[in-house]
Design an enzyme around this catalytic site. Structure first.
Site, PDB file in Angstrom:
ATOM      1  N   ASN A  82     -21.134  99.558  30.091  1.00 55.45           N
ATOM      2  CA  ASN A  82     -19.899 100.141  29.556  1.00 55.45           C
ATOM      3  C   ASN A  82     -19.567 101.460  30.250  1.00 55.45           C
ATOM      4  O   ASN A  82     -19.073 102.389  29.635  1.00 55.45           O
ATOM      5  CB  ASN A  82     -20.068 100.349  28.029  1.00 55.45           C
ATOM      6  CG  ASN A  82     -18.807 100.846  27.365  1.00 55.45           C
ATOM      7  OD1 ASN A  82     -17.722 100.308  27.594  1.00 55.45           O
ATOM      8  ND2 ASN A  82     -18.917 101.880  26.550  1.00 55.45           N
ATOM      9  N   ILE A  84     -19.290  94.390  30.276  1.00 56.93           N
ATOM     10  CA  ILE A  84     -18.530  94.261  29.027  1.00 56.93           C
ATOM     11  C   ILE A  84     -17.181  93.584  29.256  1.00 56.93           C
ATOM     12  O   ILE A  84     -16.594  93.036  28.334  1.00 56.93           O
ATOM     13  CB  ILE A  84     -18.370  95.628  28.318  1.00 56.93           C
ATOM     14  CG1 ILE A  84     -18.045  95.416  26.832  1.00 56.93           C
ATOM     15  CG2 ILE A  84     -17.335  96.517  29.019  1.00 56.93           C
ATOM     16  CD1 ILE A  84     -18.349  96.572  25.942  1.00 56.93           C
ATOM     17  N   LYS A 138     -10.616  91.742  35.424  1.00 53.90           N
ATOM     18  CA  LYS A 138     -10.557  92.871  36.356  1.00 53.90           C
ATOM     19  C   LYS A 138      -9.118  93.333  36.591  1.00 53.90           C
ATOM     20  O   LYS A 138      -8.882  94.462  37.000  1.00 53.90           O
ATOM     21  CB  LYS A 138     -11.175  92.487  37.710  1.00 53.90           C
ATOM     22  CG  LYS A 138     -12.613  91.983  37.631  1.00 53.90           C
ATOM     23  CD  LYS A 138     -13.580  93.082  37.261  1.00 53.90           C
ATOM     24  CE  LYS A 138     -15.027  92.611  37.276  1.00 53.90           C
ATOM     25  NZ  LYS A 138     -15.943  93.600  36.690  1.00 53.90           N
TER      26      LYS A 138
END
Length: 508
Positions: free
Chosen positions: A114, A252, A396
């Site tokens: 994260n 994540i 992404k």
């Protein structure tokens, strides 16, 4: 290339140069040591020990950086892995599940990486706090998944977030909203390393602060840092003391990285009696994945090879889907006891990734990083598992976001699954242009997310908006040239169509 590295290269080409090269290297290491000591003196007393550990870790990495030059693999030694070292998921699944699922789940810790910001999608703050489905964020979905496991099997699987100094504060503020969930949440921080000037190879930072002039002087050194920072946080020993045996590590933003009970059972009940210390999930390459790291056999051990490590003459061979069929998903199952042993022996070996950056003021810097999967060769009895593509669903870009927001997927207890109404198990290829890059702009351009159940390929370029209840099928290409705008009308059905020109729909 820095002036120092050029000096080293020249020195190496001359007789007796190795001694000269060593002198230069030692001088540089001494200069860096002095700079780091100066920085450490500026640390407040409550941060001193933590800062010292970070800077010591950086010094070790920098020392290795000076020792290593050129591609880090000998292409001639790369071989295809033996068949038994990469198992098909179907074989793992065929073993079934144990009678007492809760007992194996209680040996597991889920760790999510994260450390990343949402800047590439035009968002401020941690990427994990971006809404991805029905206003649920990546973090919401992760908590829902683990809470569902804990409630279903009456277990205590904790969630651990590896934050970076970029994401820690914002993440901690949001965690209170999960106080009533049946998930214990822990956090620890990645190390904070100094960026180095590309020419002098000296740290850019003058003190430990990361505000004002120092904002860009520091960086989180890649997810390979998990081993040292997890160990240093004390959480590793805590979980071992509680009887936990494995961590499941994943990004994540990979919405396919859910806890898989079949893989966990394989780890807890190995068929040959030899426990696996490290499992890497890999999946079959598609055309877009040719740059992904792949598993190979190297000097008798499984090894992850990244494109940056490949000598230039062999890059095309590396990209070949026929020779290297699978790539790393970064879903990893790792033995806690093995991490402790290797960390204490200083025996975790990961290749250095040299990541060049240009700061806002124009200064060229280098940041030295490592990748978590590269450590596979340091563990005993490592295994690759060739998993279905559904376990690799990274978000992404907004193109990825469109897919996971659409009716291609259904959401259940935090997990996304491909809709049964889609006839093909493959995901459509979606390419949204620069007008859609930022999440805010992307959301403004869709009155509602189109029906994409029968879509194969979508390309959108230019100033394009979509009305409500649009349906996209087959191959759809929409191109608004510079100065033009295209409004796809509400209820439109586009099947195997190219749309170009100018189409405005205005409220009357």
């Amino acid at each position: 290339m820095s002036r120092f590295v050029q000096d080293l290269s020249k020195a190496m080409s001359q007789d007796g140069a190795s001694q000269f090269q060593e002198v230069i290297r030692q001088e540089l290491e001494l200069s860096v040591k002095k700079e780091l000591e100066k920085i450490l003196t500026t640390a407040p007393s409550h941060e001193f020990e933590h800062t010292k550990k970070d800077l010591d870790g950086f010094r070790k990495l920098f020392h290795r950086f000076l020792q290593e030059k050129g591609p880090s693999v000998d292409w001639g030694k790369i071989q295809r892995p033996p068949e038994d070292s990469i198992q098909p998921y179907e074989k793992i699944k065929a073993r079934g599940l144990p009678d007492n699922i809760s007992s194996v789940l209680n040996k597991l810790v889920v760790v999510k990486l994260n450390g990343g910001l949402g800047t590439s999608m035009g968002c401020k703050g941690p990427k994990s706090l971006i809404g991805v489905r029905n206003e649920n964020t990546f973090l919401d979905l992760t908590v829902q998944q683990i809470e569902h496991l804990n409630k279903t099997y009456n277990t205590d699987v904790p969630l651990v977030l590896m934050n970076s100094f970029n994401t820690d504060e914002d993440t901690k503020k949001i965690l209170q909203k999960y106080n009533h969930c049946r998930v214990k949440i822990y956090t620890f921080n990645q190390s904070r390393y100094p960026r180095i000037n590309k020419e002098s190879l000296l740290p850019v930072a003058k003190d430990v602060s990361y505000s004002g002039e120092n904002t860009e002087a520091w960086y989180p050194p890649g997810h390979g840092d998990i081993y040292a920072s997890f160990y240093n946080s004390g959480l590793l020993d805590t979980f071992i003391g509680e009887g936990k045996e494995y961590i499941f590590v994943s990004n994540i933003d990979n919405l396919g990285a859910t806890v898989d009970l079949y893989i966990l059972n394989h780890l807890m009940n190995p068929p040959n009696g030899r426990p696996c210390e490290f499992v890497m999930e890999a999946t079959n390459k598609a055309r877009a994945d040719v740059k992904g790291g792949t598993l190979t056999q190297y000097e008798g051990k499984l090894r992850l090879v990244e494109i940056a490590q490949v000598p230039k003459p062999h890059v095309d061979e590396f990209k070949s889907v026929s020779k290297f069929k699978i790539f790393n998903t970064n879903n990893l199952w790792i033995s806690l006891a093995a991490v402790k042993r290797l960390q204490e022996q200083n025996a975790i070996d990961m290749e250095i990734i040299v990541n060049p950056k240009t700061l806002d003021g124009g200064l060229n810097v280098i940041q030295l990083e490592t990748a978590v999967g590269a450590a596979i060769k340091s563990f005993e009895n490592s295994l690759g598992i060739n998993v279905p593509r559904s376990r690799f669903l990274p978000v992404k870009t907004t193109s990825d976001l469109l897919l996971v927001m659409s009716n291609l997927y259904s959401l259940n207890a935090g997990s996304l699954t491909m809709s049964e109404k889609r006839e093909f198990p493959t995901v459509p290829l979606v390419k949204l242009g620069s007008s859609f890059t930022k999440v805010q702009d992307y959301l403004r351009r869709f009155e509602s997310i189109p029906d994409m159940l029968e879509l194969d390929h979508l390309t959108v370029s230019g100033d394009v908006t979509f009305g409500k209840n649009v349906s996209l099928k087959g191959t759809v290409i929409i191109i608004x040239n510079h100065g033009d705008r295209i409004d796809i009308p509400p209820g439109a059905v586009l099947e195997n169509k190219i749309v170009s020109g100018n189409l405005r729909i205005l409220d009357h």
